[in-house]
Scaffold this active site. Structure first.
Site, PDB file in Angstrom:
ATOM      1  N   GLU A  18       0.836  -1.204   0.000  1.00 26.66           N
ATOM      2  CA  GLU A  18       0.000   0.000   0.000  1.00 26.66           C
ATOM      3  C   GLU A  18       0.871   1.255   0.000  1.00 26.66           C
ATOM      4  OE1 GLU A  18      -3.382   1.933  -0.455  1.00 26.66           O
ATOM      5  OE2 GLU A  18      -3.310  -0.253  -0.313  1.00 26.66           O
ATOM      6  N   GLU A  62      -5.626   4.220   7.969  1.00 27.30           N
ATOM      7  CA  GLU A  62      -5.130   3.699   6.682  1.00 27.30           C
ATOM      8  C   GLU A  62      -5.069   2.177   6.705  1.00 27.30           C
ATOM      9  OE1 GLU A  62      -4.602   3.657   3.045  1.00 27.30           O
ATOM     10  OE2 GLU A  62      -4.284   5.698   3.797  1.00 27.30           O
ATOM     11  N   GLU A  87     -10.405  -2.565   1.705  1.00 24.22           N
ATOM     12  CA  GLU A  87     -10.136  -2.691   0.272  1.00 24.22           C
ATOM     13  C   GLU A  87      -9.711  -4.108  -0.090  1.00 24.22           C
ATOM     14  OE1 GLU A  87      -7.278   0.313  -0.692  1.00 24.22           O
ATOM     15  OE2 GLU A  87      -8.803   1.888  -0.795  1.00 24.22           O
TER      16      GLU A  87
END
Length: 123
Positions: A29, A70, A77
């Site tokens: 990420e 995050e 996700e």
């Protein structure tokens, strides 16, 4: 985790899984890598900017909040992507909501840092 893992054994396994998650987020990420880099710069500055322990924890805590949100967004996700590659309005909504959470955490961090820097140097 295997059944019967309690106490210290549970703590060791949980810690291992947590570090595995941090490594995966950092590896896969880019937003997490960018935010981690920013935190590595800002957290040492917090010692200099924060005159009181409460100010220091607000500065450091706002950085860590961004990383926490995050990580949660990345987890959402990943789960959505695991379900399938086809577009679906609920999948898009889940990703958008996660992104909005990150944005709000960044706003909190920006306001915290901005106000304390303002107070220390310009106030």
């Amino acid at each position: 985790m295997k059944p019967g893992h309690t106490g210290l054994r549970h703590l060791v396994h949980s810690t291992r899984y947590s570090f595995k998650g941090l490594r995966a987020a950092y590896r896969y990420e880019s937003a997490f890598r960018q935010e981690t880099g920013l935190c590595l710069v800002l957290i040492p500055l917090a010692w200099w900017i924060g005159d009181e322990p409460v100010e220091w924890i607000l500065l450091v805590g706002s950085c860590l909040l961004v990383l926490i949100v995050e990580l949660l967004n990345t987890a959402v996700e990943s789960v959505v992507d695991r379900i399938g590659p086809e577009r679906h309005k609920l999948s898009g909504r889940a990703k958008d909501i996660g992104s909005a959470a990150v944005m709000l955490a960044l706003i909190i961090a920006g306001l915290t840092w901005g106000l304390l820097v303002w107070d220390k140097f310009l106030g």
